[in-house]
Design an enzyme around this catalytic site. Structure first.
Site, PDB file in Angstrom:
ATOM      1  N   LYS A   1      12.894 -44.107   9.863  1.00  0.00           N
ATOM      2  CA  LYS A   1      13.676 -42.906   9.559  1.00  0.00           C
ATOM      3  C   LYS A   1      13.068 -42.118   8.380  1.00  0.00           C
ATOM      4  O   LYS A   1      12.254 -42.634   7.606  1.00  0.00           O
ATOM      5  CB  LYS A   1      15.122 -43.312   9.311  1.00  0.00           C
ATOM      6  CG  LYS A   1      15.722 -43.814  10.657  1.00  0.00           C
ATOM      7  CD  LYS A   1      17.167 -43.673  10.756  1.00  0.00           C
ATOM      8  CE  LYS A   1      17.632 -44.034  12.169  1.00  0.00           C
ATOM      9  NZ  LYS A   1      19.051 -44.439  12.200  1.00  0.00           N
TER      10      LYS A   1
ATOM     11  N   ARG B   1      17.964 -53.037  13.548  1.00  0.00           N
ATOM     12  CA  ARG B   1      17.503 -52.339  14.766  1.00  0.00           C
ATOM     13  C   ARG B   1      16.107 -51.801  14.480  1.00  0.00           C
ATOM     14  O   ARG B   1      15.931 -50.987  13.578  1.00  0.00           O
ATOM     15  CB  ARG B   1      18.470 -51.206  15.080  1.00  0.00           C
ATOM     16  CG  ARG B   1      18.137 -50.428  16.327  1.00  0.00           C
ATOM     17  CD  ARG B   1      19.192 -49.365  16.611  1.00  0.00           C
ATOM     18  NE  ARG B   1      18.867 -48.624  17.822  1.00  0.00           N
ATOM     19  CZ  ARG B   1      18.059 -47.561  17.858  1.00  0.00           C
ATOM     20  NH1 ARG B   1      17.497 -47.132  16.722  1.00  0.00           N
ATOM     21  NH2 ARG B   1      17.809 -46.937  18.986  1.00  0.00           N
TER      22      ARG B   1
END
Ligand SMILES: Nc1nc2ncc(COP(=O)(O)OP(=O)(O)O)nc2c(=O)[nH]1
Length: 289
Positions: free
Chosen positions: A232, A267
């Site tokens: 991210k 994740r």
């Protein structure tokens, strides 16, 4: 090492039967491997569009010890093109059907109840809904199927969420939302939930860091916590890595820290590397105990 548990109302791989349902138990931090069957995911779009390529990645991840595979057919990144349910199903159903019975837990990453319903019928075990099961129909789908759900916090919508996210106290507000949503969906019949603070979903860098630093607080509650920071943008802000696909080392750093703070699952795109790093860290910490 902390024991974690998810309950399902239908048989799942590596599960034990309890009076409440099929329990999947694990110790330490498990890895949810990302399998995006999309052309436009922010970091791996197009890599798993063919069934053959997706199955190859799935098999590799499973062989390397990944606990669950998260299968998605629509990108959730800001300004992503919305995808029709039929298109999303065309992308994910062949993959779910091919992996059903392969001995690995399957989650379906979708915001649409109709997609979740078909994916569960095809063999998925858990619904991963970045809107936090906002749509009551999604709650009904999970409850009727006896499927566990991942409840994620998102401020706003994918298209607008990063415009100007504002909180009075981001940790208190996000944790309160997650705990109340978890109670509501379980009261509506969803057997079990994972909680996810939604890194990058309507958060600034400071908001993301505060939430990551508060993982232990969220993990102290009754529900297992999923941390999903893989590749991210905050990694670019922290370490100057503009290319999303080059952020796996930073992803590992964030997820190893999350595991130390009690996260039950992370994740990850670089799933095999995460399994290896978490196993090493767990052995190291055991010596420290
Ligand atoms: N529970 C949960 N699910 C998620 N699904 C997708 C993404 C975005 O990452 P990715 O799947 O790599 O990209 P895209 O949404 O563009 O396919 N992030 C999360 C997350 O933070 N938590």
């Amino acid at each position: 090492m902390t024991e974690h548990c998810l309950l399902f109302r239908f048989p799942v791989p590596s599960s034990t039967r309890t009076p409440e349902g099929w329990a999947v138990n694990w110790q330490g931090c498990a890895v949810m491997g990302i399998l995006n069957a999309t052309p436009d995911s922010f970091s791996d779009g197009g890599q798993h569009l063919s069934l053959e390529a997706a199955l190859h990645s799935a098999q590799q991840m499973q062989q390397r010890g990944v606990f669950m595979l998260d299968i998605g057919g629509e990108s959730t990144r800001p300004n992503a093109e919305p995808v029709e349910a039929a298109t999303e199903l065309d992308r994910i159903l062949p993959l779910i059907r091919a992996l059903k019975g392969a001995g690995v837990l399957l989650s379906v990453d979708t915001m649409k109840p109709e997609v979740a319903a078909e994916a569960l019928k095809a063999g998925a075990h858990l619904v991963n809904d970045v809107t936090g099961l906002r749509d009551p129909a999604m709650v009904r789908v999970c409850a009727e199927a006896g499927a566990a759900a991942c409840i994620m916090h998102m401020q706003g919508e994918p298209r607008t969420m990063q415009k100007n996210p504002v909180y009075t106290d981001v940790v208190a507000e996000v944790h309160s939302y997650l705990h109340s949503r978890a109670a509501e969906v379980k009261a509506a019949g969803v057997p079990s939930v994972l909680l996810d603070a939604g890194i990058g979903f309507g958060k600034t860098l400071e908001h993301n860091l505060a939430l990551l630093r508060a993982t232990a607080e969220l993990s102290a509650g009754p529900d297992p916590v999923l941390v999903a920071a893989s590749r991210k943008r905050l990694i670019d802000y922290l370490a100057g890595v503009p290319e999303a696909a080059e952020r796996d080392a930073g992803s590992l750093a964030l997820h190893l820290d999350a595991a130390r703070r009690g996260a039950a699952m992370v994740r990850a795109h670089a799933a095999a590397e995460h399994v290896q790093a978490l196993r090493v860290q767990e052995k190291l910490l055991k010596v420290d105990d």
